[in-house]
Structure formats: structure tokens, C-alpha cells
Design an enzyme around this catalytic site. Structure first.
Site, PDB file in Angstrom:
ATOM      1  N   SER A  40       4.342  -6.759   7.799  1.00  0.00           N
ATOM      2  CA  SER A  40       4.142  -4.909   8.105  1.00  0.00           C
ATOM      3  C   SER A  40       5.424  -5.184   9.168  1.00  0.00           C
ATOM      4  O   SER A  40       5.291  -6.115   9.808  1.00  0.00           O
ATOM      5  CB  SER A  40       2.797  -5.234   8.856  1.00  0.00           C
ATOM      6  OG  SER A  40       1.645  -5.327   8.053  1.00  0.00           O
ATOM      7  N   ASP A  97       0.859  -0.897  -0.019  1.00  0.00           N
ATOM      8  CA  ASP A  97       0.179  -0.257   0.036  1.00  0.00           C
ATOM      9  C   ASP A  97       0.287   1.314   0.161  1.00  0.00           C
ATOM     10  O   ASP A  97       0.176   2.158  -0.577  1.00  0.00           O
ATOM     11  CB  ASP A  97      -0.822  -0.216   1.368  1.00  0.00           C
ATOM     12  CG  ASP A  97      -0.573   0.213   2.567  1.00  0.00           C
ATOM     13  OD1 ASP A  97       0.937   0.273   2.546  1.00  0.00           O
ATOM     14  OD2 ASP A  97      -1.564   0.151   3.761  1.00  0.00           O
ATOM     15  N   SER A 112      -2.078   3.997   2.161  1.00  0.00           N
ATOM     16  CA  SER A 112      -1.599   3.581   3.308  1.00  0.00           C
ATOM     17  C   SER A 112      -3.115   3.805   4.139  1.00  0.00           C
ATOM     18  O   SER A 112      -4.213   4.559   3.973  1.00  0.00           O
ATOM     19  CB  SER A 112      -0.857   4.413   3.946  1.00  0.00           C
ATOM     20  OG  SER A 112      -0.353   3.521   5.092  1.00  0.00           O
ATOM     21  N   ASN A 150       5.142  -3.622   4.552  1.00  0.00           N
ATOM     22  CA  ASN A 150       4.239  -2.474   5.203  1.00  0.00           C
ATOM     23  C   ASN A 150       5.197  -1.140   5.585  1.00  0.00           C
ATOM     24  O   ASN A 150       6.319  -1.963   6.751  1.00  0.00           O
ATOM     25  CB  ASN A 150       3.244  -2.199   5.657  1.00  0.00           C
ATOM     26  CG  ASN A 150       2.203  -0.997   5.938  1.00  0.00           C
ATOM     27  OD1 ASN A 150       2.140  -0.503   5.029  1.00  0.00           O
ATOM     28  ND2 ASN A 150       1.764  -0.755   6.883  1.00  0.00           N
TER      29      ASN A 150
END
Ligand SMILES: *[C@@H]1O[C@H](CO)[C@@H](O)[C@H](O)[C@H]1NC(C)=O
Ligand SMILES: *[C@@H]1O[C@H](CO)[C@@H](O)[C@H](O)[C@H]1NC(C)=O
Ligand SMILES: *[C@@H]1O[C@H](CO)[C@@H](O)[C@H](O)[C@H]1NC(C)=O
Ligand SMILES: *[C@@H]1O[C@H](CO)[C@@H](O)[C@H](O)[C@H]1NC(C)=O
Length: 341
Positions: A165, A25, A57, A132
Site C-alpha cells: 500500500s 483493488d 477499494s 494500493n
């Protein structure tokens, strides 16, 4: 094609060369996704990167398609000029694409439009989303994170998918990568490659899926970097709902305005479906809804240490039968006895 000409390393380690669709993202130009592209390619996988044109995001699973070409100020980190088409291919590397949509829309564009041209009739074996820039722990962020949104969207389409992440939340371009193994993006990328190897070793993906239908992984990598002592975190299996927090509101005594605090609330931590990692008390069969205690391995406390938390999730939101049946029975009985039907 790669499947037939697997590099020597792949043959030696007996791991499968996978068709990987890589997305995120934080945009296609982020340091983490490009480092991960390099790490997965080095392991012999056929990697197709299709990432958002700009930072997306916090978009969760929202599905927004582009209706214009690229508008000002252009792609993230000046990676795409204003007026360029809504999707495009890197001029240096034909495996890198951007798409000007939300993460969920981007992964679906990758699945339906780009992957068939790239992989031909051969299916996508795995969607990798991330890493992420920042951790996404617990159910609250599961719904909010675009990294995880793209992941559950792929799982819903029937494709095995992993969300990753990383603790280091610095938003940075791939052009800032130092090329040192200690660069936080390269450390996170190595965790991704190691996990993909652990998931796919000894699996023949032409015969067997990497994950069952409806199942995905969400992985929280600890903080890496010059300001951290963590460089080689072990993998720890965790529950998404362990030590997880959700918002609580209090009124500021000085201003009178509401402020939110993280609350480790009972509902978000109810252990209904997952494995209760508490060998001291577990009977092996979960017969009741038990709340996780600090001894249980939730991803939130685990990834705060130098450990990578690996949680396995299902996109089946239904309550399990043993819990749903008594509720159905009560409603049905009351409807009948009150002649509501
Ligand atoms: C890192 O490697 C890339 C690709 O070889 C190169 O373009 C870039 O200049 C390098 N960055 C540094 C800081 O050396
Ligand atoms: C994987 O399965 C396919 C289809 O059954 C088979 O042709 C191939 O030889 C298998 N590959 C390996 C490495 O066992
Ligand atoms: C996160 O990464 C950035 C960029 O590499 C680095 O400057 C920073 O020190 C890192 N943070 C930590 C906590 O190590
Ligand atoms: C890293 O380790 C050193 C030596 O053990 C310690 O002094 C320092 O506080 C640690 N830094 C962090 C960020 O944990």
C-alpha cells in the site's frame, strides 16, 4: 517456460524467476499495478495480472462474483467497453486480465481459472496485491482494505502473498504514467520489485515456499511524488499493531451529531504475537501482553516517515496457548462447579 530461460540479470543476481499472480483493488488499469507489472517482468518473473474491472477499494475480503457482463459505465478509466464479458484479456498483452468481482473474488478467479491456463502445472509462487493507492496501516484497515483482503484470501488458500500500500493516494490510470523513474507509480513499483527480490533471492521455490503456510506480508510504502522529499525509503520491519488507531466517537458540541476520531487504543495495540522491536527492554521472550510504546516500530508511525514498513501477519486468528489455556480453564471450572453441564 520463463523458469528455463531466465534472463541474464536473473542469473547474475542469483534470484529466482517466480510465477507471480499480480492483483489489486484499484482496478487492472491503475498506474501502480501496471508499473509493478513492468518492474516484476524486468526482473525476469513470469507475471500474470488479474485485477478487478472497476475500482473495488474498501471491500476487504468480501467475496462477490459477477452475474452479468460489464455494465455501464464500463471498466475503470474506460478500459473495458459496456457489454464486454465479465472477464477478459488485454488485446495488446496476453498476460493482463480483468475480472468483474471484488478483490477477494478476483484473486480466487486468478488462482482457480486463469493461472492454470497460464502457468500450466507449475504453481503460483507468490501473489502480489497492489500497490494500493493509499496506505493501509493497522488492523482496522487490514480488515477493510481490498488490497489486503485479496492477500489474506490467497494466504488462506495456501499461497504466499504480499499486500503493498503506497502513500500516494491519487487514483490514476496507467495511461498517465510519465515513464520517468520519479513517477510515484514507478517509485512504488521499484519498492515492490526490490522487496520481492529480497524475499526470494537464494530460495529455490521448487523446494521451498517463499513464506510458511498461513503467513503473509503487509507493506506500507511512504508517500512519493513531486510534493514529497522521499524517493528511496529503506525497509523497516514493523508490527501491524504498533501505533495503530481505531475509531472513537465524540459528539460535536455545535451540531450534536457524532463525529469519529482516530484513537491509538490499547486493544488494537496489544502485542500478543509479534516481535517486540524494542532491544532496550526486550528479553527476547514475550511472557506478557505488552503495549507498544513510541519506541516500538509500529507500521503506522514508521510509514509516516520516509520508510517502508514491512509487517508479517498470520491468518491464524486464535489466541496463543499461554493466553487461551487459563481462559478455557476458568470457564471449564465454573461450568463444572455451577453444574451448568
Ligand atoms: C509511456 O510509455 C508507453 C509505452 O511505451 C507509451 O505508450 C506512453 O505513451 C508513454 N507515456 C508518455 C507520457 O510518454
Ligand atoms: C531447484 O530445485 C530443483 C528440484 O530439486 C532442482 O532440480 C534445481 O536444479 C534447483 N535449482 C537451482 C538453481 O538450484
Ligand atoms: C501523488 O501522485 C500524483 C500523480 O503522479 C502527483 O500529482 C502528486 O503530486 C503526488 N503526491 C505527492 C504528495 O507527491
Ligand atoms: C523538502 O526538502 C526541502 C529542502 O530540505 C524543504 O524545504 C521542503 O519543505 C521539503 N518538503 C517536504 C514536503 O518535506
Amino acid at each position: 517456460m520463463w523458469k528455463n530461460v531466465a534472463p541474464l540479470f536473473t542469473l547474475l543476481s542469483c534470484s529466482a524467476a517466480l510465477n507471480v499472480l499480480l492483483t489489486n483493488d484499484d482496478s487492472w488499469a491503475s498506474a501502480n499495478i501496471r508499473a509493478t507489472y513492468t518492474a516484476l517482468k524486468a526482473d525476469g518473473h513470469d507475471v500474470l495480472l488479474v485485477g478487478p474491472a472497476v475500482q473495488q477499494s474498501g471491500k476487504g475480503g468480501t467475496f462477490v462474483l459477477p452475474t452479468t457482463d460489464i455494465v455501464a459505465p464500463g471498466g475503470e478509466f474506460a478500459s473495458i467497453p459496456v457489454g464486454a464479458p465479465f472477464f477478459g484479456q488485454d488485446s495488446q498483452n496476453p498476460n493482463l486480465f480483468y475480472f468483474n468481482g471484488t478483490p477477494a473474488a478476483t484473486v480466487v478467479f486468478g488462482i482457480d481459472i486463469v493461472a492454470p491456463k497460464h502457468f500450466g502445472s507449475s504453481p503460483i509462487d507468490l501473489v502480489v496485491s497492489g500497490p494500493n493507492e493509499g496506505q493501509n496501516n493497522g488492523p482496522f484497515l487490514y480488515t477493510l482494505s481490498g488490497t489486503i483482503g485479496a492477500t489474506y484470501t490467497a494466504v488462506e488458500r495456501g499461497i504466499p502473498a504480499i499486500a503493498l500500500s503506497a502513500g500516494n493516494s491519487t487514483h490514476r490510470s496507467f495511461t498517465t504514467n510519465t515513464n520517468e523513474t520519479s513517477d510515484p507509480a514507478n517509485l512504488a513499483a521499484k519498492v515492490v520489485a526490490d522487496l520481492v527480490r529480497a524475499l526470494s533471492d537464494k530460495v529455490n521455490v521448487t523446494q521451498e515456499r517463499l513464506l510458511p503456510l498461513g503467513i503473509g506480508l503487509t507493506v506500507n510504502i511512504p508517500t512519493f511524488g513531486p510534493d514529497s522529499n522521499c524517493s528511496a525509503p529503506p525497509f523497516t520491519f514493523t508490527r501491524l499493531t504498533g501505533g495503530a488507531t481505531v475509531n472513537q466517537i465524540t459528539l460535536d458540541p455545535n451540531t450534536g451529531f457524532p463525529v469519529s476520531n482516530d484513537l491509538e487504543a490499547r486493544g488494537i495495540n496489544a502485542n500478543i504475537n509479534g516481535i517486540r522491536e524494542d532491544p532496550g527492554t526486550s528479553t527476547g521472550v514475550i511472557t506478557e501482553i505488552c503495549l507498544l510504546t513510541k519506541e516500538d516500530t509500529g507500521e503506522t508511525p514508521t510509514s509516516a516517515e520516509c520508510e517502508t514498513a514491512v509487517s508479517i501477519f498470520a491468518v491464524d486468528y486464535d489466541a496463543p496457548e499461554r493466553i487461551a489455556r487459563p481462559i478455557q480453564k476458568r470457564i471449564r471450572t465454573n461450568i463444572r462447579s455451577n453444574h451448568l453441564l
